[in-house]
Design a protein around this motif. Structure first.
Motif, PDB file in Angstrom:
ATOM      1  N   ALA A  34       0.823  -1.208   0.000  1.00 11.33           N
ATOM      2  CA  ALA A  34       0.000   0.000   0.000  1.00 11.33           C
ATOM      3  C   ALA A  34       0.858   1.259   0.000  1.00 11.33           C
ATOM      4  CB  ALA A  34      -0.929  -0.003   1.208  1.00 11.33           C
ATOM      5  N   ALA A  35       2.006   1.198   0.674  1.00  9.44           N
ATOM      6  CA  ALA A  35       2.844   2.393   0.797  1.00  9.44           C
ATOM      7  C   ALA A  35       3.673   2.677  -0.447  1.00  9.44           C
ATOM      8  CB  ALA A  35       3.783   2.228   1.993  1.00  9.44           C
ATOM      9  N   TRP A  36       3.951   1.637  -1.219  1.00  7.40           N
ATOM     10  CA  TRP A  36       4.946   1.769  -2.287  1.00  7.40           C
ATOM     11  C   TRP A  36       4.597   2.858  -3.305  1.00  7.40           C
ATOM     12  CZ3 TRP A  36       9.790   0.770  -2.885  1.00  7.40           C
ATOM     13  CH2 TRP A  36      10.356   0.785  -4.159  1.00  7.40           C
ATOM     14  N   SER A  37       3.414   2.761  -3.917  1.00  8.65           N
ATOM     15  CA  SER A  37       3.066   3.731  -4.958  1.00  8.65           C
ATOM     16  C   SER A  37       2.778   5.105  -4.377  1.00  8.65           C
ATOM     17  CB  SER A  37       1.868   3.233  -5.768  1.00  8.65           C
ATOM     18  OG  SER A  37       0.761   3.023  -4.925  1.00  8.65           O
ATOM     19  N   LYS A  38       2.326   5.148  -3.116  1.00  9.97           N
ATOM     20  CA  LYS A  38       2.083   6.454  -2.478  1.00  9.97           C
ATOM     21  C   LYS A  38       3.401   7.192  -2.263  1.00  9.97           C
ATOM     22  CE  LYS A  38      -1.799   4.459   0.061  1.00  9.97           C
ATOM     23  NZ  LYS A  38      -2.252   4.023   1.392  1.00  9.97           N
ATOM     24  N   LEU A  39       4.427   6.446  -1.869  1.00  9.14           N
ATOM     25  CA  LEU A  39       5.739   7.065  -1.692  1.00  9.14           C
ATOM     26  C   LEU A  39       6.283   7.581  -3.016  1.00  9.14           C
ATOM     27  CD1 LEU A  39       7.351   4.462   0.739  1.00  9.14           C
ATOM     28  CD2 LEU A  39       6.781   6.831   1.294  1.00  9.14           C
ATOM     29  N   HIS A  40       5.935   6.896  -4.082  1.00  8.98           N
ATOM     30  CA  HIS A  40       6.431   7.274  -5.412  1.00  8.98           C
ATOM     31  C   HIS A  40       5.793   8.573  -5.905  1.00  8.98           C
ATOM     32  CE1 HIS A  40       8.062   6.772  -9.422  1.00  8.98           C
ATOM     33  NE2 HIS A  40       6.856   6.886  -9.934  1.00  8.98           N
ATOM     34  N   SER A  41       4.539   8.829  -5.560  1.00 11.90           N
ATOM     35  CA  SER A  41       3.823  10.016  -6.076  1.00 11.90           C
ATOM     36  C   SER A  41       3.168  10.773  -4.921  1.00 11.90           C
ATOM     37  CB  SER A  41       2.757   9.588  -7.091  1.00 11.90           C
ATOM     38  OG  SER A  41       3.319   8.848  -8.147  1.00 11.90           O
ATOM     39  N   PRO A  42       3.960  11.511  -4.122  1.00 12.32           N
ATOM     40  CA  PRO A  42       3.406  12.173  -2.938  1.00 12.32           C
ATOM     41  C   PRO A  42       2.339  13.215  -3.251  1.00 12.32           C
ATOM     42  CG  PRO A  42       5.668  12.887  -3.352  1.00 12.32           C
ATOM     43  CD  PRO A  42       5.415  11.718  -4.247  1.00 12.32           C
ATOM     44  N   ARG A  43       2.529  13.995  -4.337  1.00 11.23           N
ATOM     45  CA  ARG A  43       1.538  15.030  -4.649  1.00 11.23           C
ATOM     46  C   ARG A  43       0.210  14.415  -5.062  1.00 11.23           C
ATOM     47  NH1 ARG A  43       2.966  16.713  -9.220  1.00 11.23           N
ATOM     48  NH2 ARG A  43       4.992  17.415  -8.469  1.00 11.23           N
ATOM     49  N   ALA A  44       0.287  13.327  -5.822  1.00  9.85           N
ATOM     50  CA  ALA A  44      -0.945  12.656  -6.262  1.00  9.85           C
ATOM     51  C   ALA A  44      -1.696  12.073  -5.073  1.00  9.85           C
ATOM     52  CB  ALA A  44      -0.612  11.554  -7.265  1.00  9.85           C
ATOM     53  N   PHE A  45      -0.967  11.556  -4.071  1.00  6.94           N
ATOM     54  CA  PHE A  45      -1.665  10.983  -2.923  1.00  6.94           C
ATOM     55  C   PHE A  45      -2.301  12.068  -2.062  1.00  6.94           C
ATOM     56  CE2 PHE A  45      -1.665   8.959   1.405  1.00  6.94           C
ATOM     57  CZ  PHE A  45      -2.766   8.158   1.146  1.00  6.94           C
ATOM     58  N   VAL A  46      -1.655  13.222  -1.947  1.00  5.82           N
ATOM     59  CA  VAL A  46      -2.291  14.339  -1.230  1.00  5.82           C
ATOM     60  C   VAL A  46      -3.590  14.731  -1.924  1.00  5.82           C
ATOM     61  CG1 VAL A  46      -2.072  16.774  -0.610  1.00  5.82           C
ATOM     62  CG2 VAL A  46      -0.165  15.232  -0.229  1.00  5.82           C
ATOM     63  N   GLN A  47      -3.577  14.750  -3.246  1.00 11.93           N
ATOM     64  CA  GLN A  47      -4.804  15.065  -3.987  1.00 11.93           C
ATOM     65  C   GLN A  47      -5.865  14.013  -3.730  1.00 11.93           C
ATOM     66  OE1 GLN A  47      -3.450  15.466  -8.043  1.00 11.93           O
ATOM     67  NE2 GLN A  47      -2.253  17.305  -7.602  1.00 11.93           N
ATOM     68  N   ALA A  48      -5.464  12.746  -3.597  1.00  8.39           N
ATOM     69  CA  ALA A  48      -6.414  11.675  -3.288  1.00  8.39           C
ATOM     70  C   ALA A  48      -7.026  11.870  -1.908  1.00  8.39           C
ATOM     71  CB  ALA A  48      -5.723  10.317  -3.366  1.00  8.39           C
ATOM     72  N   VAL A  49      -6.215  12.313  -0.946  1.00 11.26           N
ATOM     73  CA  VAL A  49      -6.730  12.581   0.402  1.00 11.26           C
ATOM     74  C   VAL A  49      -7.712  13.749   0.369  1.00 11.26           C
ATOM     75  CG1 VAL A  49      -6.111  13.276   2.750  1.00 11.26           C
ATOM     76  CG2 VAL A  49      -4.656  11.660   1.511  1.00 11.26           C
ATOM     77  N   ARG A  50      -7.367  14.802  -0.374  1.00 14.90           N
ATOM     78  CA  ARG A  50      -8.271  15.961  -0.475  1.00 14.90           C
ATOM     79  C   ARG A  50      -9.610  15.560  -1.072  1.00 14.90           C
ATOM     80  NH1 ARG A  50      -3.740  19.237  -3.418  1.00 14.90           N
ATOM     81  NH2 ARG A  50      -2.586  20.219  -1.697  1.00 14.90           N
ATOM     82  N   LEU A  67       1.417   9.321   5.999  1.00 13.14           N
ATOM     83  CA  LEU A  67       0.809   7.994   6.093  1.00 13.14           C
ATOM     84  C   LEU A  67       1.619   6.910   5.378  1.00 13.14           C
ATOM     85  CD1 LEU A  67      -1.482   6.145   6.987  1.00 13.14           C
ATOM     86  CD2 LEU A  67      -2.756   6.826   4.925  1.00 13.14           C
ATOM     87  N   PRO A  68       2.113   7.138   4.161  1.00 10.87           N
ATOM     88  CA  PRO A  68       2.885   6.069   3.502  1.00 10.87           C
ATOM     89  C   PRO A  68       4.128   5.659   4.294  1.00 10.87           C
ATOM     90  CG  PRO A  68       2.261   7.763   1.918  1.00 10.87           C
ATOM     91  CD  PRO A  68       1.946   8.307   3.272  1.00 10.87           C
ATOM     92  N   VAL A  69       4.754   6.619   4.962  1.00  7.34           N
ATOM     93  CA  VAL A  69       5.936   6.306   5.767  1.00  7.34           C
ATOM     94  C   VAL A  69       5.537   5.451   6.966  1.00  7.34           C
ATOM     95  CG1 VAL A  69       7.864   7.280   7.062  1.00  7.34           C
ATOM     96  CG2 VAL A  69       7.017   8.462   5.034  1.00  7.34           C
ATOM     97  N   ILE A  70       4.418   5.798   7.601  1.00  8.81           N
ATOM     98  CA  ILE A  70       3.912   5.002   8.724  1.00  8.81           C
ATOM     99  C   ILE A  70       3.546   3.599   8.244  1.00  8.81           C
ATOM    100  CG2 ILE A  70       2.103   4.807  10.467  1.00  8.81           C
ATOM    101  CD1 ILE A  70       4.089   7.053  10.988  1.00  8.81           C
ATOM    102  N   GLU A  71       2.925   3.505   7.067  1.00  7.36           N
ATOM    103  CA  GLU A  71       2.516   2.207   6.533  1.00  7.36           C
ATOM    104  C   GLU A  71       3.719   1.294   6.293  1.00  7.36           C
ATOM    105  OE1 GLU A  71      -1.631   3.277   4.153  1.00  7.36           O
ATOM    106  OE2 GLU A  71       0.273   3.295   3.076  1.00  7.36           O
ATOM    107  N   VAL A  72       4.755   1.831   5.692  1.00  7.99           N
ATOM    108  CA  VAL A  72       5.922   0.983   5.414  1.00  7.99           C
ATOM    109  C   VAL A  72       6.623   0.607   6.720  1.00  7.99           C
ATOM    110  CG1 VAL A  72       7.713   2.762   5.084  1.00  7.99           C
ATOM    111  CG2 VAL A  72       7.791   0.659   3.747  1.00  7.99           C
ATOM    112  N   SER A  73       6.595   1.493   7.721  1.00  5.11           N
ATOM    113  CA  SER A  73       7.179   1.172   9.027  1.00  5.11           C
ATOM    114  C   SER A  73       6.415   0.029   9.688  1.00  5.11           C
ATOM    115  CB  SER A  73       7.170   2.409   9.927  1.00  5.11           C
ATOM    116  OG  SER A  73       7.936   3.463   9.376  1.00  5.11           O
ATOM    117  N   LEU A  74       5.089   0.098   9.659  1.00  2.00           N
ATOM    118  CA  LEU A  74       4.280  -0.979  10.220  1.00  2.00           C
ATOM    119  C   LEU A  74       4.541  -2.289   9.477  1.00  2.00           C
ATOM    120  CD1 LEU A  74       0.849   0.859  10.728  1.00  2.00           C
ATOM    121  CD2 LEU A  74       2.438   0.114  12.512  1.00  2.00           C
ATOM    122  N   GLY A  75       4.656  -2.201   8.162  1.00  7.56           N
ATOM    123  CA  GLY A  75       4.917  -3.396   7.366  1.00  7.56           C
ATOM    124  C   GLY A  75       6.214  -4.069   7.761  1.00  7.56           C
TER     125      GLY A  75
END
Length: 451
Positions: A34-50, A67-75
């Motif tokens: 879940a974190a991988w593609s979010k880390l790759h495109s941070p601006r796009a994920f912020v737009q998804a959250v908005r 959130l993506p950083v937290i997700e990869v840490s939990l993983g």
């Protein structure tokens, strides 16, 4: 009855840690994926959250970048098997938050991709049922690990070996002194294990928080738009302005990949352009790139928007012709590609530019602009600015700042209302649309929303 229950308990006891191991690894892999593609495109994920329209801007950015950083840490914690109960508890909280977000979006009929595994944001159609069921299932898995956190093939299992106390002989255990000594040793090891777990979990929690904060800073830096955010006839806030100032200011937020935008153009474009020529309306076109993910990886939305801005360099009327071509039919075929297809190559945009009347030296310049994606940064800026100001779906139509339905009747009603209170039309014989004022080369994203 009692013997059957005891038998079931005995049979379940050795299975439970191995089942927990499978669950732990599944959750860990899900978080990392879940974190991988979010880390790759941070601006796009912020737009998804908005797009959920549920958080203020500062929180949307914190979630999008952190959130993506937290997700990869939990993983990672779950895969290696350390602080399993803590990681599972945090996972459960996040799944509950995700469920709340999905349920409120479904209840409000917001058409978005959940963004759970990257992409996300505006979409033409969506069903939240599978997303909700998936998160409920993951929540149950996390709850299992909260209750039964001991698993095999893990760092915790390795550390737990030090907690084992070998039992004395049956003869010694029968004596009061032997039993007391054994129980004291057991209690001491339990106390050591509790202290170690508290220290380890606390330390890891602090590390994850610090990593999250650092991740927010890093992702924020990566999300900054690199390149010029201005063009001769286009700006981040106003897009491309068609027509003189009029009673009705019509903001059209479109994505050239969006089929509902095509429906809007078929129904309204001729009336809208006639209103501009008659000075009843001024139209501000905002070409967005929300649906790049729907073009099979070739970024059609961004490239088409870039090509349209290249056409605006020739003139506003050329932009309008090019814009209409992208939503039109050429040689009996609809220009807009279907979602999931590979989109049109840049060479097609050059051909459409010729259809819009671009020739000679201007065609050479236009071709270079298209091929080099000269306005890629400006497209990103227009898209992000719209996202910041509540535009999370296409088409979005605003008339004098008020959102209206994207159909002909609603458009005509809103323009008629604007004409009652605004200045009377003053069409020129040969209307020459006023170019927009270019924004500075590096505008801030905190600029006020245009009226």
């Amino acid at each position: 009855m009692r013997s059957e229950a005891q038998s079931s308990f005995v049979n379940w006891n050795p299975i439970r840690p191995w089942l927990g191991t499978v669950i732990r690894l599944v959750l860990g892999v899900v978080w990392i994926w879940a974190a991988w593609s979010k880390l790759h495109s941070p601006r796009a994920f912020v737009q998804a959250v908005r797009a959920y329209d549920a958080t203020p801007e500062w929180l949307s950015k914190a979630i999008g970048y952190g959130l993506p950083v937290i997700e990869v840490s939990l993983g990672i914690l779950l895969v290696v098997g350390v602080a399993v109960r803590l990681a599972a508890a945090v996972s459960a909280v996040l799944f509950v938050v995700f469920l709340i977000g999905l349920i409120q979006a479904a209840a409000r009929n917001i058409q978005i991709d959940c963004g759970c595994f990257g992409n996300g944001g505006a979409t033409t159609s969506t069903s939240y049922t599978l997303d909700i069921l998936r998160d409920v299932g993951l929540l149950l898995l996390a709850a299992y690990l909260v209750v039964w956190s001991y698993t095999r093939v893990s760092i915790e299992e390795f550390l737990g070996r030090n907690d084992y106390v070998e039992a004395p002989s049956a003869k010694r255990l029968r004596t009061e002194k032997g039993a007391r000594k054994y129980n004291a040793m057991l209690e001491a090891r339990r106390k050591e294990a509790r202290s170690r777990a508290l220290y380890l979990n606390g330390s890891l929690a602090v590390v994850v928080v610090l990593v999250g904060l650092i991740g927010i800073g890093v992702q924020s830096g990566r999300a900054k738009i690199q390149g010029s955010l201005s063009a001769p006839h286009a700006s981040v806030a106003d897009g491309v302005v068609f027509g003189k100032k009029a009673a009705a200011t019509v903001d059209v937020y479109e994505d050239f990949q969006c089929p509902h935008c095509l429906d809007f153009e078929k129904a309204v474009s001729k009336t809208m352009e006639a209103d501009v020529r008659a000075n009843r309306a001024q139209v501000r076109y905002h070409p967005l790139a929300f649906l790049d993910s729907a073009s099979n990886g070739n970024q059609y939305s961004s490239r088409a928007a870039n090509a349209a801005l290249c056409a605006s360099d020739v003139s506003i009327d050329t932009f309008v012709k090019f814009h209409d071509t992208l939503f039109g039919v050429v040689k009996g075929k609809q220009v807009q590609p279907t979602e999931g297809s590979s989109g049109r190559p840049n060479s097609d945009f050059v051909s459409y530019g010729q259809l819009a009347g671009i020739t000679g030296a201007k065609l050479t310049t236009f071709t270079q602009c298209v091929q080099t994606e000269q306005y890629k940064a400006l497209v990103q800026g227009i898209t992000d600015y719209a996202s910041q100001h509540g535009v999370n779906a296409t088409p979005t139509i605003k008339i004098n700042g008020k959102t209206t339905n994207p159909d002909l009747a609603s458009y005509q009603t809103a323009v008629a209302a604007a004409l009652k209170t605004g200045p009377a039309p003053n069409p020129s014989k040969t209307p020459s649309p006023t170019p927009t004022t270019s924004v500075p080369a590096t505008p801030t994203t905190s600029a006020k929303k245009s009226p």
